[in-house]
Design a protein around this motif. Sequence first.
Motif, PDB file in Angstrom:
ATOM      1  N   ASP A 241       0.810  -1.214   0.000  1.00 33.38           N
ATOM      2  CA  ASP A 241       0.000   0.000   0.000  1.00 33.38           C
ATOM      3  C   ASP A 241       0.856   1.282   0.000  1.00 33.38           C
ATOM      4  O   ASP A 241       0.358   2.359   0.324  1.00 33.38           O
ATOM      5  CB  ASP A 241      -0.952   0.007   1.208  1.00 33.38           C
ATOM      6  CG  ASP A 241      -0.241  -0.254   2.529  1.00 33.38           C
ATOM      7  OD1 ASP A 241       0.954  -0.630   2.504  1.00 33.38           O
ATOM      8  OD2 ASP A 241      -0.874  -0.082   3.584  1.00 33.38           O
ATOM      9  N   ALA A 242       2.141   1.136  -0.370  1.00 31.55           N
ATOM     10  CA  ALA A 242       2.994   2.335  -0.417  1.00 31.55           C
ATOM     11  C   ALA A 242       2.890   3.011  -1.781  1.00 31.55           C
ATOM     12  O   ALA A 242       2.767   2.338  -2.805  1.00 31.55           O
ATOM     13  CB  ALA A 242       4.440   1.951  -0.149  1.00 31.55           C
ATOM     14  N   VAL A 243       2.940   4.330  -1.786  1.00 31.56           N
ATOM     15  CA  VAL A 243       2.932   5.081  -3.048  1.00 31.56           C
ATOM     16  C   VAL A 243       4.369   5.123  -3.563  1.00 31.56           C
ATOM     17  O   VAL A 243       5.279   5.530  -2.837  1.00 31.56           O
ATOM     18  CB  VAL A 243       2.434   6.534  -2.813  1.00 31.56           C
ATOM     19  CG1 VAL A 243       2.439   7.322  -4.115  1.00 31.56           C
ATOM     20  CG2 VAL A 243       1.058   6.538  -2.162  1.00 31.56           C
ATOM     21  N   LEU A 244       4.564   4.663  -4.792  1.00 29.38           N
ATOM     22  CA  LEU A 244       5.911   4.665  -5.371  1.00 29.38           C
ATOM     23  C   LEU A 244       6.198   6.043  -5.957  1.00 29.38           C
ATOM     24  O   LEU A 244       5.449   6.539  -6.799  1.00 29.38           O
ATOM     25  CB  LEU A 244       5.992   3.604  -6.473  1.00 29.38           C
ATOM     26  CG  LEU A 244       7.321   3.531  -7.225  1.00 29.38           C
ATOM     27  CD1 LEU A 244       8.464   3.114  -6.312  1.00 29.38           C
ATOM     28  CD2 LEU A 244       7.224   2.555  -8.393  1.00 29.38           C
ATOM     29  N   VAL A 245       7.269   6.669  -5.491  1.00 26.27           N
ATOM     30  CA  VAL A 245       7.655   7.983  -6.015  1.00 26.27           C
ATOM     31  C   VAL A 245       9.076   7.866  -6.557  1.00 26.27           C
ATOM     32  O   VAL A 245      10.001   7.561  -5.808  1.00 26.27           O
ATOM     33  CB  VAL A 245       7.595   9.072  -4.905  1.00 26.27           C
ATOM     34  CG1 VAL A 245       8.093  10.416  -5.437  1.00 26.27           C
ATOM     35  CG2 VAL A 245       6.177   9.208  -4.348  1.00 26.27           C
ATOM     36  N   ASP A 246       9.241   8.059  -7.860  1.00 24.17           N
ATOM     37  CA  ASP A 246      10.576   8.036  -8.458  1.00 24.17           C
ATOM     38  C   ASP A 246      11.030   9.482  -8.635  1.00 24.17           C
ATOM     39  O   ASP A 246      10.434  10.232  -9.405  1.00 24.17           O
ATOM     40  CB  ASP A 246      10.542   7.314  -9.807  1.00 24.17           C
ATOM     41  CG  ASP A 246      11.959   7.111 -10.352  1.00 24.17           C
ATOM     42  OD1 ASP A 246      12.766   8.044 -10.249  1.00 24.17           O
ATOM     43  OD2 ASP A 246      12.246   6.015 -10.868  1.00 24.17           O
ATOM     44  N   ASP A 251      13.631  17.485  -7.735  1.00 24.82           N
ATOM     45  CA  ASP A 251      14.438  17.929  -6.598  1.00 24.82           C
ATOM     46  C   ASP A 251      13.660  17.705  -5.301  1.00 24.82           C
ATOM     47  O   ASP A 251      12.504  17.257  -5.316  1.00 24.82           O
ATOM     48  CB  ASP A 251      14.931  19.377  -6.777  1.00 24.82           C
ATOM     49  CG  ASP A 251      13.805  20.391  -6.758  1.00 24.82           C
ATOM     50  OD1 ASP A 251      12.713  20.069  -6.263  1.00 24.82           O
ATOM     51  OD2 ASP A 251      14.018  21.523  -7.238  1.00 24.82           O
ATOM     52  N   VAL A 252      14.320  18.023  -4.181  1.00 23.97           N
ATOM     53  CA  VAL A 252      13.719  17.723  -2.870  1.00 23.97           C
ATOM     54  C   VAL A 252      12.406  18.495  -2.696  1.00 23.97           C
ATOM     55  O   VAL A 252      11.409  17.948  -2.218  1.00 23.97           O
ATOM     56  CB  VAL A 252      14.712  18.082  -1.732  1.00 23.97           C
ATOM     57  CG1 VAL A 252      14.069  17.879  -0.365  1.00 23.97           C
ATOM     58  CG2 VAL A 252      15.983  17.250  -1.852  1.00 23.97           C
ATOM     59  N   GLU A 253      12.413  19.750  -3.110  1.00 22.65           N
ATOM     60  CA  GLU A 253      11.249  20.601  -2.885  1.00 22.65           C
ATOM     61  C   GLU A 253      10.024  20.090  -3.662  1.00 22.65           C
ATOM     62  O   GLU A 253       8.927  20.015  -3.122  1.00 22.65           O
ATOM     63  CB  GLU A 253      11.607  22.039  -3.298  1.00 22.65           C
ATOM     64  CG  GLU A 253      10.890  23.124  -2.558  1.00 22.65           C
ATOM     65  CD  GLU A 253      10.887  22.983  -1.029  1.00 22.65           C
ATOM     66  OE1 GLU A 253      11.939  22.672  -0.445  1.00 22.65           O
ATOM     67  OE2 GLU A 253       9.813  23.180  -0.429  1.00 22.65           O
ATOM     68  N   GLU A 254      10.247  19.703  -4.916  1.00 27.01           N
ATOM     69  CA  GLU A 254       9.125  19.169  -5.731  1.00 27.01           C
ATOM     70  C   GLU A 254       8.578  17.894  -5.103  1.00 27.01           C
ATOM     71  O   GLU A 254       7.363  17.686  -5.029  1.00 27.01           O
ATOM     72  CB  GLU A 254       9.629  18.798  -7.132  1.00 27.01           C
ATOM     73  CG  GLU A 254       9.839  19.948  -8.083  1.00 27.01           C
ATOM     74  CD  GLU A 254      10.496  19.424  -9.354  1.00 27.01           C
ATOM     75  OE1 GLU A 254       9.826  19.403 -10.399  1.00 27.01           O
ATOM     76  OE2 GLU A 254      11.690  19.040  -9.305  1.00 27.01           O
ATOM     77  N   THR A 255       9.506  17.031  -4.667  1.00 25.49           N
ATOM     78  CA  THR A 255       9.074  15.758  -4.085  1.00 25.49           C
ATOM     79  C   THR A 255       8.302  16.021  -2.793  1.00 25.49           C
ATOM     80  O   THR A 255       7.272  15.386  -2.526  1.00 25.49           O
ATOM     81  CB  THR A 255      10.302  14.840  -3.809  1.00 25.49           C
ATOM     82  OG1 THR A 255      11.216  14.955  -4.886  1.00 25.49           O
ATOM     83  CG2 THR A 255       9.888  13.403  -3.646  1.00 25.49           C
TER      84      THR A 255
END
Length: 278
Positions: A241-246, A251-255
């Motif tokens: 149930d984890a959201v995969l974020v690539d 950058d850090v701020e967008e993520t």
Amino acid sequence: MRFLYAIREGACTKGACAVLFLAPRIERRTARSGCASKMPRLTIAIDGPAGSGKSSLAKRVAQILGYLYLDSGAMYRALALKALREKAALDNFLALEDLARGTHIELKPPTAEQEAAGSKNRVFLDSEEVTQAIRTAEVAQAASRLATIAGVREILVAEQQRAGAGGGVVMEGRDIGTVVFPHAELKIFLEASPEVRAERRWKEHQEKGELMALAQVLEEVRERDRRDRERSVSPLVRASDAVLVDNTAMDVEETARLVVMLAREREEELSKAAGREL
Ligand code: CDP
Ligand code: CDP
């Protein structure tokens, strides 16, 4: 916002090992009513391989949401530093379990100066500050070897659960969404290509004046990934149930913006569900 400081202290049930968290607690008040916010405070789990940006992301998300940030990897690193200093054999599982039981690790928020220099949690090993000392390639490799030992993990996981109990926390590591907080309301699995992750780590070494070839850093990142993913206890896997974020190209701020948006959605959902139950 008013910053209060609260101490969450946990005494290890299995022995002398204890982790003390000196945590900034932030009261969230709505601008209009001046009342304390009724929004639920989530447990956010962020897992992923080395250099995927977990610490930077977790710290930023916690800052925006007014949550507590906890770096579980720092605990494995602190214990590894002690093992290296004591020249403990990294394949002597029972001795390392004993070492974990007799170790006191503290995580605290950084000073303003340390924060400006990029530190996330301040780390204390048996009362000695080791915030910088644990950030070496040698300690990282030793930490990933210690982390394969079930008895060591059991001790550190119990402390992590105690520290994060009550919610309003962003914890990052390898097994947070699968083992430490399997019921976390928001789980993120953070990925980036091995080449980009190695380059990020290489830049950090360069900035500290540690000259390492990029190819060597890539090799070490791959070796640690392999050990973390293939170990039999709590391997690095994405929770279903984890959201995969690539974030290879983010950058850090967008993520962080993306994860904060997901967190606000979860807060809303839980708040509505709680309202329906009343
Ligand atoms: O905690 P983890 O090993 O997953 O990564 P980190 O310590 O947060 O990030 C490693 C380095 O990559 C840091 O210097 C970050 O500033 C950088 N980074 C980046 O350049 N872009 C990202 N999207 C994430 C991290
Ligand atoms: O920052 P980076 O991703 O390079 O590593 P870290 O989060 O500081 O963790 C160091 C090592 O501790 C990892 O390579 C893992 O082997 C181990 N670890 C773990 O097994 N479980 C965790 N929850 C956190 C770290």
